[in-house]
Write a protein that holds these residues in place. Sequence first.
Motif, PDB file in Angstrom:
ATOM      1  N   LEU A 119       4.521   9.973  -6.969  1.00 23.90           N
ATOM      2  CA  LEU A 119       5.603  10.233  -7.911  1.00 23.90           C
ATOM      3  C   LEU A 119       5.046  10.481  -9.316  1.00 23.90           C
ATOM      4  O   LEU A 119       5.456  11.414  -9.998  1.00 23.90           O
ATOM      5  N   GLY A 120       4.098   9.660  -9.711  1.00 21.43           N
ATOM      6  CA  GLY A 120       3.465   9.836 -11.027  1.00 21.43           C
ATOM      7  C   GLY A 120       2.753  11.172 -11.129  1.00 21.43           C
ATOM      8  O   GLY A 120       2.846  11.865 -12.150  1.00 21.43           O
ATOM      9  N   ALA A 121       2.066  11.547 -10.070  1.00 20.80           N
ATOM     10  CA  ALA A 121       1.370  12.833 -10.068  1.00 20.80           C
ATOM     11  C   ALA A 121       2.370  13.982 -10.153  1.00 20.80           C
ATOM     12  O   ALA A 121       2.143  14.965 -10.868  1.00 20.80           O
ATOM     13  N   ALA A 122       3.480  13.855  -9.455  1.00 22.32           N
ATOM     14  CA  ALA A 122       4.497  14.909  -9.481  1.00 22.32           C
ATOM     15  C   ALA A 122       5.103  15.055 -10.871  1.00 22.32           C
ATOM     16  O   ALA A 122       5.268  16.169 -11.370  1.00 22.32           O
ATOM     17  N   VAL A 123       5.428  13.925 -11.484  1.00 17.15           N
ATOM     18  CA  VAL A 123       6.016  13.966 -12.823  1.00 17.15           C
ATOM     19  C   VAL A 123       5.025  14.561 -13.814  1.00 17.15           C
ATOM     20  O   VAL A 123       5.380  15.420 -14.626  1.00 17.15           O
ATOM     21  N   THR A 124       3.792  14.111 -13.736  1.00 16.32           N
ATOM     22  CA  THR A 124       2.760  14.630 -14.638  1.00 16.32           C
ATOM     23  C   THR A 124       2.553  16.118 -14.420  1.00 16.32           C
ATOM     24  O   THR A 124       2.457  16.881 -15.390  1.00 16.32           O
ATOM     25  N   SER A 125       2.505  16.533 -13.166  1.00 17.11           N
ATOM     26  CA  SER A 125       2.314  17.957 -12.868  1.00 17.11           C
ATOM     27  C   SER A 125       3.476  18.781 -13.393  1.00 17.11           C
ATOM     28  O   SER A 125       3.278  19.865 -13.949  1.00 17.11           O
ATOM     29  N   LYS A 126       4.692  18.287 -13.221  1.00 22.77           N
ATOM     30  CA  LYS A 126       5.864  19.024 -13.707  1.00 22.77           C
ATOM     31  C   LYS A 126       5.815  19.152 -15.230  1.00 22.77           C
ATOM     32  O   LYS A 126       6.080  20.225 -15.775  1.00 22.77           O
ATOM     33  N   LEU A 169       0.834  -1.196   0.000  1.00 22.74           N
ATOM     34  CA  LEU A 169       0.000   0.000   0.000  1.00 22.74           C
ATOM     35  C   LEU A 169       0.875   1.255   0.000  1.00 22.74           C
ATOM     36  O   LEU A 169       0.619   2.198  -0.754  1.00 22.74           O
ATOM     37  N   LEU A 170       1.930   1.265   0.823  1.00 15.31           N
ATOM     38  CA  LEU A 170       2.836   2.406   0.864  1.00 15.31           C
ATOM     39  C   LEU A 170       3.549   2.577  -0.474  1.00 15.31           C
ATOM     40  O   LEU A 170       3.720   3.699  -0.959  1.00 15.31           O
ATOM     41  N   LYS A 171       3.962   1.462  -1.066  1.00 15.76           N
ATOM     42  CA  LYS A 171       4.653   1.510  -2.350  1.00 15.76           C
ATOM     43  C   LYS A 171       3.728   2.093  -3.423  1.00 15.76           C
ATOM     44  O   LYS A 171       4.128   2.963  -4.188  1.00 15.76           O
ATOM     45  N   LYS A 172       2.482   1.622  -3.448  1.00 20.13           N
ATOM     46  CA  LYS A 172       1.528   2.137  -4.428  1.00 20.13           C
ATOM     47  C   LYS A 172       1.262   3.623  -4.203  1.00 20.13           C
ATOM     48  O   LYS A 172       1.174   4.391  -5.154  1.00 20.13           O
ATOM     49  N   GLY A 173       1.165   4.021  -2.944  1.00 20.55           N
ATOM     50  CA  GLY A 173       0.952   5.434  -2.625  1.00 20.55           C
ATOM     51  C   GLY A 173       2.123   6.291  -3.068  1.00 20.55           C
ATOM     52  O   GLY A 173       1.944   7.372  -3.627  1.00 20.55           O
ATOM     53  N   PHE A 174       3.320   5.787  -2.825  1.00 24.62           N
ATOM     54  CA  PHE A 174       4.523   6.507  -3.252  1.00 24.62           C
ATOM     55  C   PHE A 174       4.554   6.644  -4.765  1.00 24.62           C
ATOM     56  O   PHE A 174       4.815   7.721  -5.296  1.00 24.62           O
TER      57      PHE A 174
END
Length: 122
Positions: A13-20, A4-9
């Motif tokens: 990370l995916g959201a951060a990359v997409t946002s950037k 669960l923690l891995k999926k959350g991370f």
Amino acid sequence: MSDLLKKGFLLGLGAAVTSKEKAEKYFQELVVKGKVTPDEANEMIDSFVKKGAETEETWNRRTKERAQQIFKDLDLASKTELTALESRVKELEQRLADFNTGDEKETIDPAPETYTESKDKE
């Protein structure tokens, strides 16, 4: 739980990359339209990246604090406590071995320091 923690991370990370990527695209469009200079766009991107890093640091600190509180609530020993107990056990084992072989050079302390459990324990 670690899955669960891995999926959350990974989600974060995916959201951060997409946002950037979206931010960079947006600022490139502003540059093309002439609303900002390339230097201004780079400054804005750097500002957002810095703010994101600060937010990540805060999130990591809070997550660590929450995890520590959960471990405390579950009455789990900390790494420091385990290390102290391991050292004490090794010392006692060595003293016992020395005593059994007659090699003990010092007298055994009649009241050695004992590990005390937290008062929260029931």
